[in-house]
Design an enzyme around this catalytic site. Structure first.
Site, short mmCIF file in Angstrom:
data_model
loop_
_atom_site.label_atom_id
_atom_site.label_comp_id
_atom_site.label_asym_id
_atom_site.label_seq_id
_atom_site.Cartn_x
_atom_site.Cartn_y
_atom_site.Cartn_z
N GLU A 33 42.21 15.96 -46.12
CA GLU A 33 41.55 16.46 -44.83
C GLU A 33 40.69 15.03 -44.77
O GLU A 33 40.20 14.33 -45.59
CB GLU A 33 40.57 17.42 -45.19
CG GLU A 33 40.95 18.64 -45.27
CD GLU A 33 39.88 19.61 -45.35
OE1 GLU A 33 39.92 20.97 -45.49
OE2 GLU A 33 38.58 19.36 -45.08
N CYS A 61 35.03 10.50 -42.29
CA CYS A 61 34.81 10.98 -43.57
C CYS A 61 36.01 11.22 -44.17
O CYS A 61 36.94 11.79 -43.50
CB CYS A 61 34.18 12.31 -43.29
SG CYS A 61 33.92 13.13 -44.71
N CYS A 70 38.84 19.11 -56.42
CA CYS A 70 37.70 18.46 -57.13
C CYS A 70 37.47 19.47 -58.47
O CYS A 70 37.47 20.34 -58.47
CB CYS A 70 36.62 18.42 -56.16
SG CYS A 70 35.21 17.62 -57.02
N CYS A 83 31.45 22.70 -57.39
CA CYS A 83 30.01 23.23 -56.93
C CYS A 83 30.58 24.45 -56.17
O CYS A 83 31.43 24.43 -55.21
CB CYS A 83 29.68 22.05 -55.70
SG CYS A 83 29.19 20.43 -56.40
N CYS A 91 31.13 24.89 -52.44
CA CYS A 91 32.18 24.01 -51.72
C CYS A 91 33.22 24.27 -51.81
O CYS A 91 34.10 24.75 -52.76
CB CYS A 91 32.15 22.62 -52.37
SG CYS A 91 33.31 21.37 -52.22
N GLY A 93 36.85 15.76 -52.97
CA GLY A 93 36.76 14.87 -54.17
C GLY A 93 35.54 14.36 -54.59
O GLY A 93 34.64 14.20 -53.76
N SER A 125 29.58 8.79 -51.67
CA SER A 125 28.63 10.07 -51.90
C SER A 125 29.24 10.38 -53.26
O SER A 125 30.45 10.85 -53.27
CB SER A 125 28.81 10.91 -50.80
OG SER A 125 28.20 12.14 -51.34
N ASN A 134 27.22 24.77 -43.68
CA ASN A 134 28.34 25.13 -42.77
C ASN A 134 28.95 26.50 -43.53
O ASN A 134 29.93 26.36 -44.42
CB ASN A 134 29.36 23.99 -42.68
CG ASN A 134 30.10 24.21 -41.39
OD1 ASN A 134 30.23 25.35 -40.82
ND2 ASN A 134 30.82 23.31 -41.21
N CYS A 189 33.84 19.87 -45.76
CA CYS A 189 34.87 19.76 -46.43
C CYS A 189 35.88 20.58 -47.36
O CYS A 189 35.12 21.45 -47.76
CB CYS A 189 34.39 18.33 -47.55
SG CYS A 189 34.45 18.88 -49.18
S1 SF4 Z 1 34.01 17.67 -53.37
FE1 SF4 Z 1 31.85 17.34 -53.72
S2 SF4 Z 1 30.55 19.28 -53.09
FE2 SF4 Z 1 32.94 19.66 -53.40
S3 SF4 Z 1 33.12 20.32 -55.65
FE3 SF4 Z 1 33.37 18.16 -55.33
S4 SF4 Z 1 31.59 17.22 -55.79
FE4 SF4 Z 1 30.95 19.29 -55.39
#
Ligand code: SF4
Length: 351
Positions: free
Chosen positions: A99, A114, A121, A125, A128, A168, A198, A297, A343
């Site tokens: 994405e 972005c 990932c 989290c 997410c 990611g 980030s 979101n 995301c």
């Molecule tokens: S993409 Fe970012 S917010 Fe989502 S699980 Fe990975 S580190 Fe966490």
């Protein structure tokens, strides 16, 4: 044939590699510079559109059974939000979904992208959508920069700001991400001060990044100022707890002389208490940073996380400004709400 085996597309090849590749196809070396210009300055994706290259040469670039395409991603969907935000879903050669989002800021006359650095990932989290996928694969440097070129090709816009804030953890794909930053700077012409990475807080990689002399911006997804809260919201905190990661930002700032950004997603009843605003303010008081509060979101009604009410975010901001001794605290403007621009939301739907 070495260059062909190393790459999946012409995007991602260095000029010397492209020269070797086209010489292997029986073309003159100087053609490489022409092709480079088409790819990186004109965002061309189709060899037939390299119009100042002879038809014979174009045929040679396509006819060899092992000839490489300009790019390796396919566009699956392209959505445009009411506010002009554009969301792209790409597919890699091996079928995974990637994405990317493009945002236009008319008041600043700038266009931001972005981009994603991994499929899925590992950080996990819980709020997410990407985290729920688990880790699938690192994207190559070429796949990372191709997102930018592809978005420019489709939208006709020139992108001037890049944030590595899509799917990611960029610092878990360190080598490819650093290589992609160098390519964005050298090939695509994006100023490094307009590139932000980030991270969830991989301390050894933050230290390594500080020494790369890249002059990019760094943002930390903090999301909770206490170890107890952050262990839950950003599980990598169990390995590198809050104070360790804040100390690494201090070192980053000392070495690079760049101000960092603290990202904080506002989740109702989870991390948005006024007590946490005070703890956060004290935590970052001596750090050279800006703080960005992000209204959550919500994915759908079944989502266990809820966005903090606007009145609460406003009060949290005021307290934070006070306890941090006047750090700049901003509330992120929401974009692309109607097209699931957060995301991982779109990729999840398509996996
Ligand atoms: S993409 Fe970012 S917010 Fe989502 S699980 Fe990975 S580190 Fe966490």
């Amino acid at each position: 044939m070495a260059e062909r085996n190393k790459h999946q597309s012409l995007i991602g090849m260095r000029l010397e590699e492209l020269e070797t590749y086209i010489e292997e196809l029986g073309l003159e070396k100087f053609r490489a510079k022409q092709i480079f210009k088409w790819i990186y300055s004109k965002n061309v994706r189709d060899i037939d559109n390299l119009s100042d290259i002879s038809k014979d040469a174009r045929l040679k670039l396509q006819a060899d059974p092992k000839a490489l395409p300009i790019g390796s991603l396919n566009l699956i969907t392209h959505q445009i939000s009411k506010d002009g935000t554009e969301k792209f879903l790409f597919e890699t050669k091996s079928g995974e979904k990637v994405e990317s989002v493009l945002m236009k800021f008319e008041e600043r006359d700038s266009v931001s992208a972005c981009i994603s650095s991994q499929i899925g990932c590992a950080v996990g989290c819980p709020f997410c959508a990407t985290g729920t996928l688990g880790f699938k694969k690192n994207l190559s440097a070429a796949e990372i920069i191709e997102q930018v070129l592809f978005m420019q090709n489709i939208s006709g816009e020139r992108i001037d700001n890049i944030v590595y804030m899509g799917q990611g953890e960029p610092l878990s794909n360190y080598d490819n991400v650093v290589e992609s930053i160098r390519m964005l700077r050298e090939l695509v012409g994006i100023g490094v001060r307009h590139i932000t990475v980030s991270t969830s807080g991989i301390v050894p990689r933050i230290d390594q990044l500080a020494k790369e002399n890249l002059q990019i911006n760094l943002a930390l997804s903090l999301h909770d100022p206490t170890d107890e809260g952050r262990d839950f919201l950003v599980p990598i905190n169990k390995k590198w707890p809050v104070l360790e990661v804040i100390n690494s930002l201090n070192r980053y700032e000392l070495i690079t002389n760049r101000r960092v950004t603290i990202e904080y997603v506002m989740l109702e009843g989870v991390n948005d208490s006024f007590e946490k605003a005070k703890i956060l303010g004290e935590l970052v008081r001596n750090l050279h940073c800006n703080i960005n509060l992000i209204p959550y979101n919500q994915t759908d009604v079944s989502d266990p996380f809820k966005r903090s009410p606007n009145s609460n975010i406003k009060k949290f901001k005021e307290l934070l400004e006070k306890t941090s001794r006047n750090k700049t605290v901003t509330i992120r403007r929401e974009r692309g709400h109607d097209i699931n621009a957060a995301c991982g939301q779109l990729a999840n739907k398509h996996q």
